[in-house]
Every structure is written in structure tokens, then in C-alpha cells.
Design an enzyme around this catalytic site. Structure first.
Site, mmCIF file in Angstrom:
data_model
loop_
_atom_site.group_PDB
_atom_site.id
_atom_site.type_symbol
_atom_site.label_atom_id
_atom_site.label_comp_id
_atom_site.label_asym_id
_atom_site.label_seq_id
_atom_site.Cartn_x
_atom_site.Cartn_y
_atom_site.Cartn_z
ATOM 1 N N SER A 129 0.764 -1.211 0.189
ATOM 2 C CA SER A 129 0.026 -0.045 -0.047
ATOM 3 C C SER A 129 0.758 1.317 0.026
ATOM 4 O O SER A 129 1.951 1.242 0.626
ATOM 5 C CB SER A 129 -0.960 -0.105 1.018
ATOM 6 N N TYR A 153 -1.602 -1.110 11.051
ATOM 7 C CA TYR A 153 -1.885 -1.695 9.731
ATOM 8 C C TYR A 153 -0.961 -1.514 8.962
ATOM 9 O O TYR A 153 -0.360 -2.295 8.151
ATOM 10 C CB TYR A 153 -3.361 -0.936 9.296
ATOM 11 N N LYS A 157 1.888 -3.928 6.473
ATOM 12 C CA LYS A 157 2.195 -3.996 5.121
ATOM 13 C C LYS A 157 3.740 -3.959 5.113
ATOM 14 O O LYS A 157 4.461 -4.382 4.130
ATOM 15 C CB LYS A 157 1.755 -2.640 4.344
HETATM 16 C C1 UD1 Z 1 -6.528 5.254 4.112
HETATM 17 C C2 UD1 Z 1 -5.563 4.717 5.182
HETATM 18 C C3 UD1 Z 1 -4.478 4.134 4.474
HETATM 19 C C4 UD1 Z 1 -4.882 2.892 3.808
HETATM 20 C C5 UD1 Z 1 -5.873 3.509 2.838
HETATM 21 C C6 UD1 Z 1 -6.661 2.108 2.250
HETATM 22 C C7 UD1 Z 1 -5.814 6.338 6.880
HETATM 23 C C8 UD1 Z 1 -5.254 7.475 7.749
HETATM 24 N N1 UD1 Z 1 -5.211 6.044 5.749
HETATM 25 O O1 UD1 Z 1 -5.797 6.122 3.012
HETATM 26 O O2 UD1 Z 1 -3.483 3.450 5.521
HETATM 27 O O3 UD1 Z 1 -3.853 2.213 2.954
HETATM 28 O O4 UD1 Z 1 -6.983 4.147 3.307
HETATM 29 O O5 UD1 Z 1 -7.356 2.513 1.190
HETATM 30 O O6 UD1 Z 1 -6.834 6.002 7.237
HETATM 31 N N2 UD1 Z 1 -11.624 11.660 3.865
HETATM 32 C C9 UD1 Z 1 -12.664 12.461 4.299
HETATM 33 N N3 UD1 Z 1 -13.941 12.057 4.785
HETATM 34 C C10 UD1 Z 1 -14.000 10.718 5.029
HETATM 35 C C11 UD1 Z 1 -13.099 9.609 4.643
HETATM 36 C C12 UD1 Z 1 -11.799 10.159 3.935
HETATM 37 O O7 UD1 Z 1 -12.418 13.768 4.011
HETATM 38 O O8 UD1 Z 1 -15.095 10.190 5.510
HETATM 39 C C13 UD1 Z 1 -10.653 12.114 3.017
HETATM 40 C C14 UD1 Z 1 -9.164 11.936 3.917
HETATM 41 O O9 UD1 Z 1 -8.843 12.874 4.930
HETATM 42 C C15 UD1 Z 1 -8.312 12.002 2.777
HETATM 43 C C16 UD1 Z 1 -9.117 11.538 1.541
HETATM 44 O O10 UD1 Z 1 -10.392 11.867 1.882
HETATM 45 O O11 UD1 Z 1 -7.812 13.089 2.382
HETATM 46 C C17 UD1 Z 1 -8.928 10.034 1.041
HETATM 47 O O12 UD1 Z 1 -9.384 9.159 2.426
HETATM 48 P P1 UD1 Z 1 -9.298 7.606 2.777
HETATM 49 O O13 UD1 Z 1 -10.182 7.064 1.465
HETATM 50 O O14 UD1 Z 1 -9.496 7.086 3.767
HETATM 51 O O15 UD1 Z 1 -7.785 7.177 2.076
HETATM 52 P P2 UD1 Z 1 -6.453 7.466 2.519
HETATM 53 O O16 UD1 Z 1 -6.423 8.356 3.877
HETATM 54 O O17 UD1 Z 1 -5.668 8.095 1.440
#
Ligand code: UD1
Length: 349
Positions: A129, A153, A157
Site C-alpha cells: 500500500s 495496519y 504492510k
Molecule cells: C486510508 C488509510 C491508508 C490505507 C488506505 C486504504 C488512513 C489514515 N489511511 O488512506 O492507510 O492504506 O486508506 O485504502 O486511514 N476523507 C474525508 N472524509 C471521509 C473519509 C476520507 O474527508 O469520510 C478524506 C481523507 O482525509 C483523505 C481522503 O479523503 O484526504 C482519502 O481518504 P481515504 O479514502 O480514507 O484514504 P487514505 O487516507 O489515503
């Protein structure tokens, strides 16, 4: 004879899309999955989508930590290679229950590797990842960027990557490809298979999708003060079918005599903000996504996107789909399956 691939975690989101591409590519796919966070219905649908190739799919409900069951499977069938997806992946849960993550992800992988060696199968593609890049100081992330882990997590990885590098050093007859996924989203264009997380989604697009179908009132935007174009976090979203194709490219690469233990990023090389993603989804779905602006989510990075040069050059693979297509296919799946594969009985017609 068709090459036979063992796919661990093949009933899950990325696994099921990859199994479909394998079948369509003429491979035989043997899936093992403990179904803890997936549904066997995904595989029934994969089989239907694969048409005549559907009969080349076999499923066994096995937990990788069950060594006797794995031994039995390897004794009954010869695998040319293994694609290893199986694992737990919720960051927050891993902080609460680190031992669960170390047991499931590390012990599961070590058991798999032991059984592979015992049966002379040393060809592996592993789901790593982009989480291993932590909060990158420089973007795009190249395969040489420093790696670190921010939570249990992510550590699983990272540890598994290191284990793979160690076993290759100890025995050069292994061929291992570590794929670092960026942010997989979207679904197969049929809308027949897609992501179906249990409980409250942690990731952006599954959450957006549940707001769009009325299961949740609003999307919480985690952080509006990042140093990005609109203040929200930037990620490299990649269509899950492109990601699945990346695995076929990796499998093909395993037969290249020069391959030892290699790492490849699977991303698009483009950064997209949370608000851009929401706006694309609203455009293609015609649905309004109410937003609640909130503080940053602890542990989130500001900007993460991939350098895709190495995968393009050495795997001869490049993502084809853009954000609008990802959102279109996400919505197609969501609108056809608002409650995923197994809707609550009360909602079934
Ligand atoms: C997340 C995990 C990462 C994992 C990946 C798997 C965290 C901190 N990181 O990555 O370790 O490998 O998922 O797919 O959880 N966001 C919102 N609202 C939400 C959800 C997300 O604003 O309800 C934003 C987040 O702040 C981020 C973006 O959307 O900027 C993407 O978030 P997400 O889909 O959770 O992915 P990652 O944070 O990149």
C-alpha cells in the site's frame, strides 16, 4: 495448459475485480478467503461476468492461519503463482486492536509463505500500500522514496515487504512483486461487483456512495486547511479495474528471468482533492452530497500521489481511467446495490 493462480482474499473488493481479469485473461483462479470482511456472492457474480471462463474459478473458505487446511490445498493442486490480498485493512481498528492485525496479517502471510516453500511455489504478487510512504516529504512518491509506518495496519504492510525482501535474499529462486496501491475506487462497469465494506466506511468513496443512496446524511470532510488547491487532502485515486489489470501485468512480469523482489507503484500519477472527487461524483450521479467540514483526521497525510514511471516502463502497464469514469462506475454499482451484496432482510423485495 492455463496457468493456475492462488488468490488469497479473492472475494474482497480488489480481489474480486482481479479474479475477473484473471479469468478473462485465460488463467485458472483458485480463491481462498475467510469471508470475514467479504461475501461469496462477489465470486458468484464474477463467475457470471466471466461467461465461458467462469468455470475456471474455484473457491475454498480457508483462513490463512489454518496451516493444515492450506497444506491440504497445496497438496491437491499445483499453483504457478500466488496473488496475496488477504488481510485486515482498517487503520483505526488496527490502532485499537494491534494484536488482531499482527496475528491476521503477519501470521497469515508467514503461514502462506511457509506452505508455498514446502510445495515449491515461489512466485508471489503481494498487495502492499501507498501507506508505506507515510506523510511523504516529496511527491510524486517513487519506489525509492523513504518508507515508514504510521499505525499497526501500515506496519503490517511494511513488515511483510521486509519479510519478502529477506526471503528473496535467502533464496534467489523466489520471484516476488510488491504492489503499492494508491487509492482504489470505482467498480466494474457492469455495476455487478464493487466495494461493500462492513460497518461505517473509513474510506472516502464508500462513504460518499452511502450518502448518495441515503444511508448516511452527510460526508464529513476531514481537514480544510491543508496546503492544497482547496485546503482538502489530495490523493491518487485509481480505478479498481486498472488496478486489477496491474496484477495481470505483474504476473506476466514474474516470468521475466531478471525479476527477483521488485516494488511497483500502482497509481495514476495524478492528485485529486476531496472536494474535486465529491464534485465529480455529484456531476455523474446527479446526487447532491451534503458536506460537514471538520478537523483533520489524525494520521492523515496532506498530499500523496504516485510516480508511475517504473510500472509503465517495466510492467508495460498504465492506468486508463480518469476521475469521472471512477465516479460513474462507483455510482452505477451503488445505485444497483445500495446495500451491497447482502441487503438486510427487511429491505429485500
Ligand atoms: C486510508 C488509510 C491508508 C490505507 C488506505 C486504504 C488512513 C489514515 N489511511 O488512506 O492507510 O492504506 O486508506 O485504502 O486511514 N476523507 C474525508 N472524509 C471521509 C473519509 C476520507 O474527508 O469520510 C478524506 C481523507 O482525509 C483523505 C481522503 O479523503 O484526504 C482519502 O481518504 P481515504 O479514502 O480514507 O484514504 P487514505 O487516507 O489515503
Amino acid at each position: 495448459m492455463a496457468s493456475t493462480v492462488l488468490v488469497t482474499g479473492g472475494a474482497g473488493y480488489i480481489g474480486s475485480h482481479t479474479v475477473l481479469q484473471l479469468l478473462l485473461g485465460g488463467y485458472k483462479a483458485v480463491v481462498v478467503d475467510n469471508l470475514d470482511n467479504s461475501s461469496q456472492i462477489s465470486l458468484k457474480r464474477v463467475q457470471e461476468l466471466a461467461g465461458d471462463h467462469g468455470s475456471n474459478l474455484v473457491f475454498h473458505k480457508i483462513d490463512l492461519r489454518d496451516k493444515p487446511a492450506l497444506e491440504k490445498l497445496f497438496a491437491s493442486e499445483k499453483f504457478d503463482s500466488v496473488i496475496h490480498f488477504a488481510g485486515l485493512k482498517a487503520v483505526g481498528e488496527s490502532v485499537q486492536k494491534p494484536l488482531l492485525y499482527y496475528d491476521n496479517n503477519l501470521i497469515g502471510t508467514i503461514t502462506l509463505l511457509e506452505v508455498m516453500v514446502a510445495h515449491g511455489c515461489k512466485n508471489l504478487v503481494f498487495s502492499s500500500s501507498a501507506t508505506v510512504y507515510g506523510w511523504p516529504k516529496v511527491v510524486p512518491c517513487t519506489e525509492e522514496s523513504p518508507i515508514s509506518a504510521m499505525n499497526p495496519y501500515g506496519r503490517t504492510k511494511l513488515f511483510i515487504e521486509e519479510i519478502c525482501r529477506d526471503i528473496y535474499q535467502s533464496d534467489k529462486s523466489w520471484k516476488i512483486i510488491l504492489l503499492r496501491y494508491f487509492n482504489p475506487v470505482g467498480a466494474h462497469s457492469s455495476g455487478y461487483i464493487g466495494e461493500d465494506p462492513r460497518g461505517i466506511p473509513n474510506n472516502l468513496m464508500p462513504f460518499v456512495q452511502q450518502v448518495a443512496v441515503g444511508r448516511r446524511p452527510a460526508l464529513t470532510v476531514f481537514g480544510t486547511d491543508y496546503g492544497t488547491k482547496d485546503g482538502t487532502g489530495v490523493r491518487d485515486y485509481i480505478h479498481v479495474v486498472d488496478l486489477a489489470d496491474g496484477h495481470i501485468a505483474a504476473l506476466k512480469k514474474l516470468s521475466d528471468p531478471s525479476v527477483g523482489c521488485e516494488v511497483y507503484n500502482l497509481g495514476t500519477g495524478k492528485g485529486t482533492s476531496v472536494l474535486e472527487m465529491v464534485s465529480s461524483f455529484e456531476k455523474v450521479s446527479g446526487k447532491k452530497i451534503p458536506l460537514e467540514m471538520a478537523d483533520r483526521r489524525p494520521g492523515d497525510a496532506e498530499i500523496v500521489y504516485a510516480s508511475t514511471e517504473k510500472a509503465e516502463r517495466e510492467l508495460n502497464w498504465k492506468a486508463k481511467y480518469g476521475i469521472d469514469e471512477m465516479c460513474r462506475d462507483q455510482w452505477n454499482w451503488a445505485s444497483k446495490n445500495p446495500y451491497g451484496y447482502e441487503p438486510p432482510a427487511a429491505l429485500e423485495k
